[in-house]
Design a protein around this motif. Structure first.
Motif, PDB file in Angstrom:
ATOM      1  N   SER A  41      -0.255 -11.207  -7.787  1.00  0.00           N
ATOM      2  CA  SER A  41       0.550 -10.448  -6.824  1.00  0.00           C
ATOM      3  C   SER A  41       1.865  -9.997  -7.445  1.00  0.00           C
ATOM      4  CB  SER A  41       0.839 -11.338  -5.607  1.00  0.00           C
ATOM      5  OG  SER A  41       1.514 -12.517  -6.025  1.00  0.00           O
ATOM      6  N   THR A  50      -2.440  -7.343  -6.929  1.00  0.00           N
ATOM      7  CA  THR A  50      -3.011  -7.593  -5.614  1.00  0.00           C
ATOM      8  C   THR A  50      -1.940  -8.061  -4.631  1.00  0.00           C
ATOM      9  OG1 THR A  50      -3.489  -9.848  -6.320  1.00  0.00           O
ATOM     10  CG2 THR A  50      -5.282  -8.279  -6.498  1.00  0.00           C
ATOM     11  N   ASP A  51      -2.347  -8.200  -3.384  1.00  0.00           N
ATOM     12  CA  ASP A  51      -1.511  -8.792  -2.346  1.00  0.00           C
ATOM     13  C   ASP A  51      -1.956 -10.236  -2.143  1.00  0.00           C
ATOM     14  OD1 ASP A  51      -0.639  -6.133  -1.936  1.00  0.00           O
ATOM     15  OD2 ASP A  51      -2.191  -5.800  -0.423  1.00  0.00           O
ATOM     16  N   GLU A  86       3.556 -11.889  -1.545  1.00  0.00           N
ATOM     17  CA  GLU A  86       3.923 -10.674  -2.269  1.00  0.00           C
ATOM     18  C   GLU A  86       2.906  -9.580  -1.993  1.00  0.00           C
ATOM     19  OE1 GLU A  86       4.611 -11.589  -6.329  1.00  0.00           O
ATOM     20  OE2 GLU A  86       6.122 -10.010  -6.560  1.00  0.00           O
ATOM     21  N   SER A  87       3.431  -8.438  -1.572  1.00  0.00           N
ATOM     22  CA  SER A  87       2.582  -7.286  -1.312  1.00  0.00           C
ATOM     23  C   SER A  87       2.549  -6.441  -2.574  1.00  0.00           C
ATOM     24  CB  SER A  87       3.138  -6.505  -0.118  1.00  0.00           C
ATOM     25  OG  SER A  87       2.252  -5.474   0.260  1.00  0.00           O
TER      26      SER A  87
END
Lengths: 380, 151
Positions: free
Chosen positions: A329, A206-207, A106-107
């Motif tokens: 994420s 976050t990523d 997950e970006s």
């Protein structure tokens, strides 16, 4: 205890965590998957089952060059991966497949190749929640808490303290995003996001990604890492709309999932050496401790305040720092599972000496769904 | 001539919910009740969530309830149609069901928004087709003759 028939033999997160602007969502899935395959000493051609959420299992299998004969795309939010583990264990036991890869990517921060958050205007939440201006999880997941604070007499200091204890765990973890110790005053002086929630009571963004590989317990000793056995699990759903929870002070999905997990694993609460409770916001460990039956209703705030979940406490919880300090994420459940695996392997940065049983509990949506996995490093 | 469309995310009614949105446009809060087990429920659907009976009736609710829980959002996204701070609340209706809403005609502060205080429905028209059910503090009977009523 229940006999263990399935084990986790591969587990890894993305090479980097935090800000990863050079990888898209599917790239994060793949980075984690390749790391987990390396961890297990396997190649994609050894995988015959694929489960994922956020991306379609079709996309992940094709991207990695896997031809699956078992597929699970269960998507119920951040705990989807707990459900995947439970489903995969059942599938392996039933002989539907032999080796399952579960991926997450997950970006959340960089939003590379990521979709939007919008709910369809004709959905029930689109009609009966979205028009009133909730803007993401910080303004929705938090709505039940004033009710809890009034009914169960929880102080804002004890709510804030959840974040303080987890930051102490994060301070021992070199991969945690936030590692500097904080105080209750720091939390209560941080920026107000959605009263009564302040910034430090909310997860970071976050990523990242993570992946797990499961196979039968009989094969588990053939792999390079210490096997982590699936002892039991549970899952449930309650509502896609936080406003429609049966009771704002307790999660029905947590209660059902937790009870199933304990029943199926044949353990008691006193057997649990390590606990993960998905903490998108500071109140979630409080709901989780109570709804899973570790403490009585209304006692969780004091339980955490008195240090029971802290280092040296009777029930170390969220030892990676949690979604509040480690990383988040968006669908954090995978990272909770990864920390349970590390604790059972004996490789966690804040390792609990001698831990043999870990309970890993996740939430999906805003108290919408739940999944719970019980792991052990003891073969049976 | 149509009114300017609100920037708020407009609900899109479905056949199963159209009666509710027709109601808010007409200044009524419409709920449904099971004709077999008497369960009153929300959100709308053409069967009872308690006993699965398809024999359900619609009725106009009192529009009264209490403030069950809420947050006060401190930052609205640009062009969202909302101005911070604003409350996002869950109301418990006198008939039983709960629903999400905004508390209006009140300071958006913890001091003014007291849990369990009585609230009453009011409607905000967003477009030709959509009015939202919002809630405001219900004035106590004695208030009517007090300073607010006299001013």
């Amino acid at each position: 205890m229940t006999r263990t028939r399935v084990a986790i033999v591969g587990a890894a997160e993305t090479t980097e965590l935090g800000k990863i602007p050079d990888l898209s969502v599917i790239g994060l899935h793949a980075d984690a998957a390749l790391n987990a395959l390396t961890d297990a000493g396997l190649r994609p051609s050894d995988i015959d089952g694929v489960a994922t959420a956020g991306e379609s299992p079709t996309s992940i299998a094709h991207y990695l060059g896997i031809t699956p004969s078992w597929v699970d795309g269960t998507t119920v939010g951040g705990c989807s991966f707990m459900l995947h583990v439970r489903h995969a264990a059942a599938a392996i036991e039933a002989g539907l497949c032999s080796t399952v890869l579960i991926t997450h990517g997950e970006s959340g921060k960089s939003r590379v190749g990521a979709g939007g958050f919008n709910r369809p205007a004709a959905s029930l939440s689109g009609q009966f929640e979205a028009p009133f201006g909730p803007m993401g999880a910080p303004t929705m997941f938090t709505i039940p808490v004033l009710r809890y604070m009034k009914d169960l007499d929880l102080s804002i200091e004890k709510l804030a303290n959840v974040a303080v204890v987890q930051r102490r765990w994060a301070s021992k973890n070199p991969r945690a995003s936030f590692r500097d110790p904080i105080t209750v005053d720091d939390v209560l002086n941080s920026r107000m996001i959605a009263y009564p929630f302040r910034l430090l009571m909310c997860c970071l963004v976050t990523d990242g990604g993570g992946a797990l590989i499961l196979t039968s317990a009989e094969r588990a000793s053939d792999f390079p890492t210490r096997p982590v056995y699936i002892l039991g699990g549970g899952e449930s759903t309650e509502t896609p709309m936080v406003s429609q929870m049966e009771d704002l002070t307790t999660s029905k999905a947590f209660r059902v999932s937790g009870q199933k997990a304990f029943e199926s694993s044949g353990i008691s609460h006193a057997d649990v050496d390590h606990l993960m409770i998905y903490d998108a916001f500071a109140h979630l460990p409080i709901y989780g401790l109570e709804d899973l039956g570790f403490v009585e209703r209304g006692e969780a705030g004091d339980f955490i305040w008195d240090g029971h979940t802290d280092e040296g406490g009777s029930l170390p919880m969220n030892t990676n720092g949690g979604g509040l300090s480690y990383m988040h994420s968006g669908m954090y459940g995978m990272y909770a599972l990864q920390e349970s695996v590390r604790q059972m392997r004996g490789t966690a940065p804040a390792q609990i000496d001698g831990a043999q049983i870990s309970v890993c509990h996740g939430v999906g949506g805003m108290f919408g769904a739940s999944g719970t996995i019980v792991m052990t490093n003891q073969p049976s | 001539m149509s009114e300017p469309r609100s920037k708020k995310p407009l609900p899109r009614p479905t056949p199963e919910t159209q009666h509710f949105w027709d109601g808010t446009l007409a200044g009524e809060l419409r709920l449904q009740r099971c004709e077999d087990c008497s369960k009153v429920y929300f959100p709308p659907r053409p069967f009872c969530p308690a006993c699965a009976s398809r024999s359900v009736e619609m009725f106009t609710a009192s529009g009264l309830g209490t403030l069950h829980s809420y947050v006060i959002n401190q930052r609205a996204m640009p062009d969202s149609g909302f101005e911070a701070p604003y409350s996002i609340a869950v109301i418990e209706l006198d008939e039983g069901p709960r629903m999400m809403t905004n508390i209006v005609d009140s300071p958006q502060t913890p001091e003014a928004l007291v849990l369990d205080m009585p609230v009453e429905v009011t409607f905000e028209k967003l477009s030709d087709d959509i009015a939202l059910p919002l809630f405001r503090p219900k004035a106590a009977p004695s208030d009517a003759a007090g300073p607010r009523g006299a001013s």
